[in-house]
Design a protein around this motif. Structure first.
Motif, short mmCIF file in Angstrom:
data_model
loop_
_atom_site.label_atom_id
_atom_site.label_comp_id
_atom_site.label_asym_id
_atom_site.label_seq_id
_atom_site.Cartn_x
_atom_site.Cartn_y
_atom_site.Cartn_z
N ARG A 1 36.80 -93.47 33.62
CA ARG A 1 38.75 -93.17 33.29
C ARG A 1 37.99 -93.40 31.98
O ARG A 1 39.18 -92.81 30.91
N GLU A 2 37.76 -94.05 31.19
CA GLU A 2 37.38 -94.72 29.88
C GLU A 2 36.49 -93.68 29.30
O GLU A 2 37.75 -92.87 28.32
N PHE A 3 35.47 -93.11 29.29
CA PHE A 3 35.11 -91.14 29.31
C PHE A 3 36.49 -90.61 29.45
O PHE A 3 35.99 -89.92 28.06
N LEU A 4 36.77 -90.91 29.82
CA LEU A 4 38.24 -89.20 29.92
C LEU A 4 38.81 -89.93 29.01
O LEU A 4 39.36 -88.63 27.76
N ILE A 5 39.62 -90.95 28.73
CA ILE A 5 40.46 -91.48 27.92
C ILE A 5 39.85 -91.68 25.82
O ILE A 5 40.58 -90.88 24.92
N ASP A 6 38.39 -91.09 26.02
CA ASP A 6 37.63 -91.21 24.26
C ASP A 6 37.78 -89.68 24.43
O ASP A 6 37.59 -89.88 22.96
N VAL A 7 37.35 -88.78 24.89
CA VAL A 7 37.14 -87.36 24.61
C VAL A 7 38.45 -86.55 24.18
O VAL A 7 38.43 -85.80 23.65
N LEU A 8 40.35 -87.35 25.37
CA LEU A 8 40.63 -86.55 25.00
C LEU A 8 41.70 -87.23 23.97
O LEU A 8 43.34 -87.45 24.24
N SER A 9 41.33 -87.81 23.04
CA SER A 9 42.13 -88.86 21.59
C SER A 9 42.34 -87.65 20.50
O SER A 9 43.50 -88.76 20.31
N GLU A 10 42.91 -87.21 21.37
CA GLU A 10 43.87 -85.90 20.04
C GLU A 10 45.01 -85.88 21.07
O GLU A 10 46.29 -85.00 20.24
N VAL B 1 47.76 -89.93 25.79
CA VAL B 1 46.68 -90.33 26.72
C VAL B 1 47.28 -91.86 27.48
O VAL B 1 47.10 -92.97 27.00
N ASP B 2 47.95 -91.99 28.64
CA ASP B 2 47.82 -92.82 30.19
C ASP B 2 46.55 -92.54 31.34
O ASP B 2 46.46 -91.14 31.08
N ALA B 3 46.24 -93.86 31.55
CA ALA B 3 44.94 -93.36 32.59
C ALA B 3 44.97 -94.74 33.68
O ALA B 3 45.51 -96.08 33.09
N VAL B 4 45.42 -94.65 34.72
CA VAL B 4 45.22 -95.45 35.97
C VAL B 4 44.48 -95.34 36.90
O VAL B 4 43.84 -93.97 37.16
N SER B 5 44.60 -95.78 38.34
CA SER B 5 43.22 -95.97 38.70
C SER B 5 43.61 -95.65 40.64
O SER B 5 43.05 -95.24 40.42
N ASN B 6 45.24 -95.14 40.76
CA ASN B 6 45.78 -95.31 41.98
C ASN B 6 46.57 -94.44 41.98
O ASN B 6 48.04 -94.09 40.83
N VAL B 7 46.84 -93.98 42.99
CA VAL B 7 48.68 -92.75 43.57
C VAL B 7 49.53 -94.15 43.67
O VAL B 7 50.52 -93.47 42.15
N LYS B 8 49.50 -95.63 43.35
CA LYS B 8 50.97 -95.93 43.21
C LYS B 8 50.90 -96.49 41.41
O LYS B 8 52.13 -95.85 41.27
N LYS C 1 51.49 -84.77 26.00
CA LYS C 1 51.34 -86.32 26.78
C LYS C 1 49.91 -85.37 28.69
O LYS C 1 50.49 -85.35 28.87
N ILE C 2 48.86 -86.58 28.67
CA ILE C 2 48.38 -86.28 29.35
C ILE C 2 48.34 -87.91 30.31
O ILE C 2 47.83 -88.79 29.73
N LEU C 3 48.92 -87.62 31.61
CA LEU C 3 48.49 -88.69 32.64
C LEU C 3 46.78 -88.61 33.67
O LEU C 3 46.83 -87.92 34.32
N VAL C 4 45.58 -89.21 33.56
CA VAL C 4 44.19 -89.72 34.13
C VAL C 4 44.65 -90.33 35.08
O VAL C 4 44.90 -91.65 34.76
N VAL C 5 44.32 -89.65 36.38
CA VAL C 5 44.72 -90.36 37.62
C VAL C 5 42.97 -90.75 38.09
O VAL C 5 41.94 -89.60 38.66
N GLU C 6 42.33 -91.71 37.49
CA GLU C 6 40.93 -92.15 38.15
C GLU C 6 39.93 -92.88 38.58
O GLU C 6 40.48 -93.61 37.84
N ASP C 7 39.92 -93.40 40.00
CA ASP C 7 39.96 -94.97 40.27
C ASP C 7 38.29 -94.89 39.74
O ASP C 7 38.09 -96.76 39.73
N MET C 8 37.19 -94.78 39.11
CA MET C 8 36.16 -95.26 38.42
C MET C 8 36.83 -95.71 37.42
O MET C 8 36.68 -94.52 35.92
N ASP C 9 36.02 -96.64 36.71
CA ASP C 9 36.42 -97.05 35.51
C ASP C 9 35.51 -96.31 34.53
O ASP C 9 36.31 -96.42 33.32
N MET C 10 34.04 -95.67 34.86
CA MET C 10 33.80 -95.79 33.46
C MET C 10 34.10 -94.28 33.42
O MET C 10 34.34 -93.18 32.22
#
Length: 457
Positions: free
Chosen positions: A15-24, A27-34, A4-13
């Motif tokens: 963030r979407e890129f990381l979700i795509d390349v980590l498909s194996e 993955v959960d992805a969020v844009s901020n600390v909260k 399980k991987i959590l991606v924390v990245e504020d730039m939408d592009m």
């Protein structure tokens, strides 16, 4: 098991890129600390990949600190932009596994992730190996394989390398001090002092001086400066054994030390800073002590950041065989005897015993059995108790209810002498005292009232 991987990245592009390349991976992805904090509260992640700079005044380095505090086993990789190497270096110092500089390729990211998971696997294997080695009957370690003991060891693994105070509770003889020593030995303080003080064994008048030290001339017998246990344990660990026994005025002083991290010697004029990890043990229910106004509630919560309850031996019967084997090896070596085996009947008898004295009582019985055994097998007859333990429970209870402790002790000695036809050695063995102690007690009884019993050696 899927990582399980959590991606924390504020730039939408990105963030979407990381979700795509980590498909194996999952993955959960969020844009901020909260949002990241909300995720780690509800999900246990193997890896967090976070940008070093995030919106809403929430920096990746601050998120890293929180993750390492709450989830110390979660690996963190920090993403940095051009010119942010200093921040990346700081993140490594604070516990991040690695950093990767933007822009990065998919291959670069995959290599970082693969290395991170390999590191995590090696860390887990090393931890498991260390536990297995520690649990081997080699003396001084925690012996056992029961589910309850495993849970305790898991907790120790998680909290050992933190600064959290620990309160270890349980009956007498369960091994609370061994748990405390294990916490110290697995922490970053393992090469620093481990200092123990038994709060119940120190007279109230001297306990304050023993804990906090005193200055020369602070009282009549203070002929020189005396550093207390806190100073002796500086940079290491201080074990406050039987913490429930300390008097109220010392409880107040101890609370201040925990809050301010400094001590005042008796008669001292200057506070002395100390860096000490506090572990406390007690066989008392401190919540009951609080209700009875004998223990400070605020001190309790300072001491009880992490609670470890050590179960009695009767709740970890799966460990009795391992413990018995461990003690047999120890006492055969101490008494220059060949290693004894234990019959199935003897082991069954041990496993059915209630063990009100817990591991300490089991050790005592094994020592006697080893010393008295003249064959290569310890059998049922080596343990002269029924399932209610030692002498008849009803008789002991009647003695204790109707007599003083001294009188009860004397009656128990008389009974043992009768049981073993006045043989001092065997009577002392079963009572758990030395022959010299028994001899001295008999002499005392004789002096008191001409207590005379035919005794043969």
């Amino acid at each position: 098991m899927e990582k399980k991987i959590l991606v924390v990245e504020d730039m939408d592009m990105t963030r979407e890129f990381l979700i795509d390349v980590l498909s194996e991976y999952k993955v959960d992805a969020v844009s901020n600390v909260k949002s990241a904090l909300k995720q780690i509260e509800n999900t246990e992640y193997d890896l967090v990949i976070s940008d070093v700079r995030l919106p809403e005044k929430g920096e990746g380095v601050e998120l890293l600190k929180i993750i390492k505090n709450r989830c110390p086993d979660t690996i963190v990789i920090i993403m940095t932009g051009f010119g942010s190497v200093e921040e990346a270096t700081e993140s490594i110092r604070l516990g991040a596994y690695d950093y990767i500089q933007k822009p990065f390729t998919i291959d670069e990211l995959n290599i970082k992730i693969k290395n991170a998971f390999n590191f995590s696997s090696m860390r887990t294997e090393n931890r498991d190996l260390k536990r297995k080695l520690d649990n081997k009957p080699s003396g001084g370690g925690i012996i056992g394989k029961s589910e309850k003991l495993e849970k305790i060891l898991d907790t120790v693994d998680m909290i050992a390398d933190t600064r959290a105070t620990v309160l270890i509770t349980g009956e007498n003889g369960t091994g609370k001090e061994l748990v405390a020593r294990r916490i110290h030995s697995m922490s970053g303080r393992k090469d620093k002092p481990f200092v123990k003080i038994n709060c119940a064994a120190i007279p109230e008048g001297t306990l304050e001086s023993e804990l906090f030290g005193h200055e020369k001339g602070s009282f009549t017998s203070a002929h020189k400066v005396h550093p207390g246990k806190f100073e002796q344990a500086d940079t290491g660990t201080l074990l406050l054994d039987e913490i429930g026994e300390i008097p109220p005025h010392i409880q107040a002083k101890l609370l201040r030390v925990l809050q301010e991290r400094e001590i005042d010697r008796v008669g001292g004029k200057q506070s002395i800073p100390v860096n000490v990890r506090i572990i406390s043990t007690t066989n008392k229910n401190l919540l009951t002590e609080i209700r009875e106004k004998r223990f400070r509630e605020d001190l309790y919560y300072r001491l009880n950041v992490v609670n470890i309850e050590v179960p009695p031996l009767r709740e970890r019967r799966d460990d009795i065989a391992l413990l018995a084997e461990h003690f047999i090896r120890i006492y055969c070596a101490e008494n220059d005897k060949e290693i004894k085996k234990m019959s199935k009947g003897a082991l069954k008898k041990l496993e059915n015993c209630p063990w009100r004295g817990n591991i300490r009582e089991l050790e005592n019985w094994i020592e006697r059995a080893v010393i008295l055994c003249q064959e290569d097998m310890i059998n049922e007859d080596s343990f002269m108790f029924n399932n209610s333990n030692s002498i008849e429970t009803s008789k002991v209870e009647a003695i204790l209810k109707s007599c003083t402790i001294a009188a009860a002790e004397r009656l128990m000695i008389e009974e043992r002498l009768k049981k073993f036809s006045s043989n001092r050695t065997r009577a002392a063995m079963e009572l758990g005292i030395s022959v010299r102690t028994l001899r001295n007690k008999l002499k005392l009884y004789k002096e008191e009232d001409s207590f005379e019993t035919a005794i043969s050696v």
